[in-house]
Design an enzyme around this catalytic site. Structure first.
Site, PDB file in Angstrom:
ATOM      1  N   GLY A 151      13.331   4.584  20.043  1.00 54.26           N
ATOM      2  CA  GLY A 151      12.019   3.471  20.175  1.00 54.26           C
ATOM      3  C   GLY A 151      11.869   3.241  18.664  1.00 54.26           C
ATOM      4  O   GLY A 151      12.193   2.977  18.729  1.00 54.26           O
ATOM      5  N   ASP A 194      16.899  10.443  22.528  1.00 55.04           N
ATOM      6  CA  ASP A 194      16.380   9.714  23.304  1.00 55.04           C
ATOM      7  C   ASP A 194      16.726   9.236  24.266  1.00 55.04           C
ATOM      8  O   ASP A 194      18.634  10.070  24.831  1.00 55.04           O
ATOM      9  CB  ASP A 194      16.561   7.946  22.802  1.00 55.04           C
ATOM     10  CG  ASP A 194      15.328   7.602  22.575  1.00 55.04           C
ATOM     11  OD1 ASP A 194      15.607   7.174  24.262  1.00 55.04           O
ATOM     12  OD2 ASP A 194      14.308   7.071  22.346  1.00 55.04           O
ATOM     13  N   ASN A 195      16.707   9.283  25.649  1.00 51.70           N
ATOM     14  CA  ASN A 195      17.005   9.117  27.140  1.00 51.70           C
ATOM     15  C   ASN A 195      17.378   7.921  27.153  1.00 51.70           C
ATOM     16  O   ASN A 195      17.907   7.114  28.286  1.00 51.70           O
ATOM     17  CB  ASN A 195      16.797  10.003  28.127  1.00 51.70           C
ATOM     18  CG  ASN A 195      15.695   9.424  28.464  1.00 51.70           C
ATOM     19  OD1 ASN A 195      15.139   9.030  27.647  1.00 51.70           O
ATOM     20  ND2 ASN A 195      14.729  10.018  29.462  1.00 51.70           N
ATOM     21  N   SER A 207       8.354   9.239  24.519  1.00 50.59           N
ATOM     22  CA  SER A 207       6.929   8.937  26.162  1.00 50.59           C
ATOM     23  C   SER A 207       7.233   7.788  25.976  1.00 50.59           C
ATOM     24  O   SER A 207       7.665   7.290  24.935  1.00 50.59           O
ATOM     25  CB  SER A 207       5.648   9.446  25.684  1.00 50.59           C
ATOM     26  OG  SER A 207       4.564   9.477  26.611  1.00 50.59           O
ATOM     27  N   LYS A 244       5.707  14.745  32.383  1.00 54.57           N
ATOM     28  CA  LYS A 244       6.991  15.321  31.610  1.00 54.57           C
ATOM     29  C   LYS A 244       7.211  15.892  30.662  1.00 54.57           C
ATOM     30  O   LYS A 244       7.716  17.000  30.099  1.00 54.57           O
ATOM     31  CB  LYS A 244       8.475  15.214  32.784  1.00 54.57           C
ATOM     32  CG  LYS A 244       8.021  16.309  34.312  1.00 54.57           C
ATOM     33  CD  LYS A 244       8.789  15.821  34.919  1.00 54.57           C
ATOM     34  CE  LYS A 244      10.343  16.569  35.379  1.00 54.57           C
ATOM     35  NZ  LYS A 244      11.217  16.019  36.751  1.00 54.57           N
ATOM     36  N   ALA A 259       3.531  13.459  18.029  1.00 55.90           N
ATOM     37  CA  ALA A 259       2.955  12.195  17.999  1.00 55.90           C
ATOM     38  C   ALA A 259       2.010  11.938  19.037  1.00 55.90           C
ATOM     39  O   ALA A 259       2.799  12.153  20.085  1.00 55.90           O
ATOM     40  CB  ALA A 259       4.209  10.876  18.171  1.00 55.90           C
ATOM     41  N   TYR A 313      -0.845   9.220  30.810  1.00 54.94           N
ATOM     42  CA  TYR A 313      -0.609   8.806  29.168  1.00 54.94           C
ATOM     43  C   TYR A 313      -2.064  10.338  28.301  1.00 54.94           C
ATOM     44  O   TYR A 313      -1.376  11.115  27.963  1.00 54.94           O
ATOM     45  CB  TYR A 313      -0.194   8.035  29.058  1.00 54.94           C
ATOM     46  CG  TYR A 313       0.195   7.494  27.789  1.00 54.94           C
ATOM     47  CD1 TYR A 313       0.929   8.551  26.934  1.00 54.94           C
ATOM     48  CD2 TYR A 313      -0.843   7.391  26.527  1.00 54.94           C
ATOM     49  CE1 TYR A 313       1.351   8.142  25.681  1.00 54.94           C
ATOM     50  CE2 TYR A 313      -0.202   6.682  25.245  1.00 54.94           C
ATOM     51  CZ  TYR A 313       0.947   7.272  25.191  1.00 54.94           C
ATOM     52  OH  TYR A 313       1.378   6.936  23.466  1.00 54.94           O
ATOM     53  N   TYR A 365       0.823  27.124  20.139  1.00 59.11           N
ATOM     54  CA  TYR A 365       2.194  27.887  19.471  1.00 59.11           C
ATOM     55  C   TYR A 365       1.729  28.090  17.848  1.00 59.11           C
ATOM     56  O   TYR A 365       2.201  28.751  17.245  1.00 59.11           O
ATOM     57  CB  TYR A 365       2.647  26.689  19.171  1.00 59.11           C
ATOM     58  CG  TYR A 365       4.217  27.094  20.879  1.00 59.11           C
ATOM     59  CD1 TYR A 365       3.476  26.402  22.129  1.00 59.11           C
ATOM     60  CD2 TYR A 365       5.410  27.481  20.492  1.00 59.11           C
ATOM     61  CE1 TYR A 365       4.468  27.502  23.442  1.00 59.11           C
ATOM     62  CE2 TYR A 365       6.012  28.164  21.649  1.00 59.11           C
ATOM     63  CZ  TYR A 365       5.912  27.643  22.403  1.00 59.11           C
ATOM     64  OH  TYR A 365       6.493  27.838  24.409  1.00 59.11           O
ATOM     65  N   THR A 386      -0.412  -0.330  17.200  1.00 60.51           N
ATOM     66  CA  THR A 386       1.078  -0.083  16.113  1.00 60.51           C
ATOM     67  C   THR A 386       2.097  -1.262  17.189  1.00 60.51           C
ATOM     68  O   THR A 386       1.528  -1.447  17.787  1.00 60.51           O
ATOM     69  CB  THR A 386       1.479   1.570  15.949  1.00 60.51           C
ATOM     70  OG1 THR A 386       0.809   2.160  15.396  1.00 60.51           O
ATOM     71  CG2 THR A 386       2.507   0.919  14.562  1.00 60.51           C
TER      72      THR A 386
END
Ligand code: UDP
Length: 314
Positions: free
Chosen positions: A12, A33-34, A77, A93, A116, A147, A161, A177
């Site tokens: 990204g 990354d997809n 994301s 997801k 992030a 989001y 966690y 940004t």
């Protein structure tokens, strides 16, 4: 020994700059990354680098990694309002299941973990500028909820966690940004205005243009993320540029820099568009000794040049 960093969303806009920066600091990078909003072009120049490995995978699904990992940076994301409103389920997801998967990996690998997060956790803020202590004003069922709430859930999971499994976590709350490698058609204000001036089209201001944003140049943000990653702060830290502008001022600034004759036209304001946004960066200044160095003028010049040279590529 070289340290290994796994970066989700590494192809990204922000992720690919992090790959470059950390390779220069002699880290080994595993980039996952997809390519749903990321772009292979962003990492093409790294394909022959022995310290760089690319895995094409959706991090919302389980991932097996053989290598030892020292750090996991979870950036994957969709991040532009146009993108995440097109694919709200994938957005929810990756913030929930993707964060769960990467935290599980961090636990097994004993890796330090950085999420992030985003200024969107503050929603349409009633406090301006926003310090990290502000809990926000988010519409959970609105069009931006996919989001905002996925990132709020991600922050909650990261803290759980940390508290329950002692994972060494960091949370970067990233404000607007911009810079080279932003996708020219992701609908955000910087690529929109730049492509509009470059092609002599009118600049589209949504609403009356009195809403505010601040704009952090990518190099400044990457330095901030790196400092946070190397710190031991297990709490959210705002990273962004504290100089607040109305969108109208921003349009005038781009016109001035490019000596553009483009007109300004006003369009409908999108639903739930935050009226103000500006980071309080006192915490980052104090604990990371970090603040942005690039002026808006300098950052925009670099970005405009990139858009001119890559008009047909990105
Ligand atoms: N905006 C605008 N014209 C555009 C694109 C965006 O006036 O062509 C406005 C938008 O309504 C918002 C601000 O610019 O108030 C920043 O929008 P962007 O999509 O970049 O990101 P956001 O900060 O809302 O997540």
């Amino acid at each position: 020994m070289e340290k290994t960093v796994l970066i989700t969303g590494g192809a990204g806009f922000i992720g690919s700059h992090l790959c470059d920066f950390l390779l220069n600091k002699n880290f080994k990078i595993i980039c996952v990354d997809n390519l749903i909003t990321g772009n292979k072009k962003n990492i093409e120049h790294l394909s022959n680098n022995q310290n760089f490995k690319f895995i094409n995978q959706d991090i919302s699904k389980h991932i097996a990694i053989n290598e030892n990992l020292d750090y996991i940076l979870h950036l994957a994301s969709p991040a532009s309002p146009v993108d995440y409103q097109k694919i709200p389920i994938q957005t929810l997801k990756v913030g929930s299941l993707g964060t769960h998967n990467t935290l599980g990996l961090a636990l097994v690998k004993k890796a330090k973990y950085l999420l992030a997060s985003t200024s969107e956790v503050y929603g349409d803020p009633l406090v301006n500028p926003q310090p990290e202590t502000y809990w926000g004003n988010v519409n959970p069922i609105g069009v931006r909820g996919c989001y905002d709430e996925s990132k709020r859930f991600a922050e909650a999971l990261v803290m759980a966690y940390h508290r329950i499994h002692n994972v060494d976590i960091r949370i970067a709350r990233i404000f607007n940004t911009y810079g080279p490698r932003m996708s020219k058609d992701d609908g955000r204000v910087v690529p929109n205005f730049i492509t509009q001036v470059v092609s002599n089209k009118p600049l589209t201001i949504y609403g009356d243009g009195k809403q505010t944003r601040s704009f952090c140049y990518i190099n400044d943000l990457i330095e901030g993320i790196y400092r946070l990653m190397m710190s031991n702060i297990n709490e959210p830290v705002n990273l962004g540029n504290p100089e607040e502008h109305t969108i109208l001022e921003f349009a005038e600034k781009i016109k001035k820099i490019t000596k553009s004759k483009s007109k300004i036209v006003f369009k409908d304001l999108p639903i739930d568009d935050p009226r103000v946004r500006c980071p309080d960066i006192s915490k980052a200044k104090k604990i990371l000794n970090w603040e942005p160095k690039f002026t808006l003028g300098n950052g925009l010049k670099e970005t405009i040049e990139f858009f001119k040279q890559n008009q047909n590529v990105f």
